[in-house]
Design an enzyme around this catalytic site. Sequence first.
Site, PDB file in Angstrom:
ATOM      1  N   GLU A  12       0.821  -1.211   0.000  1.00  0.00           N
ATOM      2  CA  GLU A  12       0.000   0.000   0.000  1.00  0.00           C
ATOM      3  C   GLU A  12       0.856   1.263   0.000  1.00  0.00           C
ATOM      4  OE1 GLU A  12      -3.709  -2.010   2.516  1.00  0.00           O
ATOM      5  OE2 GLU A  12      -2.243  -0.750   3.521  1.00  0.00           O
ATOM      6  N   ASP A 194     -11.304  -7.624  -2.610  1.00  0.00           N
ATOM      7  CA  ASP A 194     -12.082  -8.858  -2.570  1.00  0.00           C
ATOM      8  C   ASP A 194     -13.519  -8.520  -2.186  1.00  0.00           C
ATOM      9  OD1 ASP A 194     -12.070  -9.583   0.695  1.00  0.00           O
ATOM     10  OD2 ASP A 194     -10.301  -8.505  -0.006  1.00  0.00           O
TER      11      ASP A 194
END
Length: 230
Positions: A12, A194
């Site tokens: 990230e 997801d």
Amino acid sequence: MALGIICATKTEATPFIEKLVGGTTEHAALIDVHEGEFAGVHVVLACCGVGKTNAAMVSQMLIDRYGVDVLVNSGTAGGMDPSLDLFDIVVGSTFCHHDVDAQMVLVDSYPYYPGGVFDADPALIDAARAASEGFAAPVRFGAMVSGEQFIDDECRGDVIARHDPLAVDMESAAMAQTCFANGVAFVSVRGITDTAEHDGFGNYEINSTKASAIACDFTASLLKALAIRS
């Protein structure tokens, strides 16, 4: 305005580090803290590590040691609302812990928080809404929840039944709580890796790099919109 950016993982944080101009790096409390210019704004950037303890610890460190009074969390999250798709952006408007009895731990216990839900800063939400106009990915605003576990089909239904969030992660509620206690403006920007349709840790691993890059791009747009309004 002293602006901090926190990411939970190296995946990230990497898009930010690659775009950071100038500045320095300091090693403190086992992590690297970078200072430089991102999206035309001087920022303090840290990768805190996964989980709420790491998130709270590094948030407090940036506030105390670096004088941060605006904190943006950027990274990835699991989509809980069925309307979300992979790589959508979720901007948290409220944050709570899905694995904590908020009444007992936060409201009825010292230091007696007024509630178990923490709000994003209105000015940061306004900037995010401006940044969402014309952004390449869909941007949604709503509730985010955090807990010390990866949410898959086994526990997805319970979290939805109790909180009905847009997305779930492992850090943002701890950062929001820390910022609330210190009077620091906070918002979280997360790219979806997801969903119920694309469930499981495998999908997270496959999609985290792309979702992190999109979240970084949106954070840049948010900061530019915030600078215009400042």
